[in-house]
Design a protein around this motif. Structure first.
Motif: not given
Length: 512
Positions: A309, A313, A317-318, A322, A472-473
């Motif tokens: 990522f 980005e 993310l969670n 991240g 997750l995202i």
């Protein structure tokens, strides 16, 4: 009262029968079972007691969790969780490793309470307590005089021992599989061959030339993107969510090839142990090893920590994921790699490849092979690994040992192309073989992954499961990745990760 006999289960393969394993356990103790020939994990179980015994390199996967005074174990994480009735919980460190390396490190899984049985170890559970015995690397790989001939003899013995009556060699355009073929021909086999790819794939072209010239049967499997979606649920369960979709070919091509599942199936896994895989740069590698080994090691390790990522980005993310992919965590992960290399440059990078990449990433491949074929891995035979470990570094640069093996075992195999570089394979590595300019011809892959993962079928599949991926995202993050890949076709790892997580999270819903 007659003592209960252990039930024996062997994952993989070894040179002892179940009866012989029990006899050796009684005679020499469980640690003696670490050093058998083959690649295996042995489970011995009876009421109130069990052993898990892994081979020297621990490629075969087995998992366990201890809850109170009980142990739950099995060959999949899902199976262990169901036995223990544990709810799902993310191991964010392991998930971040998957997003960086395509596999977790060490013995971690995607669940923090479930661990993998470590390599060269005995785990013994009795009376509610777990004890671990691990043999030292140095005990299994003592310093000794080594020559390329001794390494070749070790390989030939292994191929002869495990070849059975009618072996298959999985062949590509590279060195490892060609060396296995040369060894099989040297010891008297006429193996069948299998390769995968399209008519214009480099692997296919070279394999067809070899098979035609030597009069060997060749089966070609052409991968299809629709099979990735069709078999995704099974593959993700078998590999515990830790093999992303762009690497599922190991299940798909062996299944489609249609060989007898009992037929020995040679694969070239770990052949790169004889190639300084993470810094194969000729005299430059030797110079850096002399001049600044510690700094060179840190530089390589830092370069390997490359998340799928982009920095922009990470905010999608969670936060737990991240953070694990952020700058500070990446620096810590690079230091972890340095530790796993034992603060040694070229030898340490060799061990990092075998103990992490081969064991975890390629171990997933062995799990997928097991569904269709009786895989055999001569390059994981301890005699060969130990001999190559002691070889002079010059033999482990530029495929020099591989070239030697071809010349001594079956020199005719040098007459075929060295993929991307020459129409004939050289006996010694050419000068500056490692430089990008040494490639004179394009290499056409066995799959169209950038194109496939940019297809509407994949994009629609991921978008339609955005709700599953939301832990997750975010949907915005999903859209950013998909749009970028459809524009550039350079985000295959990230899209493959998302596809894999869809299938994995679908399995997790059944645990709730």
């Amino acid at each position: 009262m007659v003592e209960e006999i252990f039930r024996v289960r062997v994952l993989g393969y070894c040179n002892l029968s179940s009866e012989q394993i029990l006899a050796q356990l009684e005679r020499a103790g469980a640690p003696s079972l670490i050093t058998l020939r083959g690649e295996y994990l042995i489970v011995l179980e009876r009421t109130g007691e069990c052993y898990f015994i892994s081979s020297a390199y621990g490629v075969c996967q087995y998992y366990y969790t201890v809850q109170g005074s009980r142990i739950f174990h099995g060959d999949t994480v899902l199976g262990v969780l169901k036995q223990a009735q544990l709810p799902w919980e993310w191991n964010w460190r392991s998930l971040a490793e998957l997003a960086i390396f395509d596999h977790p490190l060490e013995n971690r899984t995607l669940h923090p309470a479930v661990e993998r049985v470590p390599e060269r170890s005995v785990l013994h559970f009795r009376n509610g307590a777990l004890q671990r015995t691990t043999l030292a690397w140095e005990d299994l790989h003592p310093r000794a005089k080594a020559t390329p001939r001794l390494a070749l003899d070790a390989l030939n013995r292994s191929v002869q021992e495990w070849g059975g009556k009618d072996p298959v060699v999985s062949i590509s355009g590279g060195f490892d599989s060609r060396v296995l073929l040369a060894s099989a021909l040297k010891v008297g086999y006429r193996p069948s061959l299998v390769t995968m790819g399209f008519e214009d794939s480099t692997d296919v072209i070279i394999a067809q030339q070899i098979a035609s010239a030597l009069g060997l049967e060749l089966r070609r499997v052409q991968l299809r993107i629709e099979d990735y979606l069709a078999y995704g649920p099974l593959i993700s369960a078998l590999t515990n969510g830790t093999k992303t979709a762009r690497h599922w070919h190991t299940y798909l091509y062996t299944r489609a090839a249609g060989f007898d599942p009992q037929q020995p199936f040679f694969v070239g896994t770990n052949g790169a142990w004889a190639k300084t895989v993470y810094f194969d740069r000729g005299i430059h590698a030797l110079y850096q090893s002399w001049r600044s080994p510690e700094q060179s090691l840190r530089t390589v390790c830092q370069q390997k920590v490359n998340p799928i990522f982009t920095p922009a980005e990470l905010g999608f993310l969670n936060p737990a994921l991240g953070e694990r992919l952020g700058p500070e965590a990446r620096s810590a992960t690079a230091e972890t790699l340095v530790e796993l290399c034992h603060h040694s440059f070229l030898p340490g990078l060799d061990r990092l490849y075998l103990e992490q990449r081969v064991r975890n990433f390629m171990g997933n491949g062995m799990k997928l092979y097991s569904e269709s074929v009786a895989w055999r891995v001569p390059f994981l035979e301890r005699d060969w690994v130990a001999t190559v470990w002691n070889l002079s570094r010059s033999w482990k640069l530029g495929h020099n040992w591989h070239r030697y093996a071809l010349q001594k075992n079956y020199p005719r195999l040098l007459d075929f192309p060295e993929q991307g570089k020459a129409v004939r394979t050289a006996v010694r590595a050419p000068f500056r073989y490692w430089h990008p300019k040494s490639y004179r011809y394009p290499i056409v892959g066995y799959a169209r992954y950038p194109e496939w993962f940019a297809s509407p079928a994949i994009a629609d599949f991921v978008r339609s499961h955005a709700d599953l991926l939301s832990e997750l995202i975010s949907p915005e993050g999903i859209e950013a990745v998909l749009t970028d890949h459809q524009t550039t076709q350079k985000r295959t790892p990230a899209v493959a990760f998302l596809v894999t997580m869809v299938f994995w999270i679908q399995h997790l819903q059944h645990l709730k």
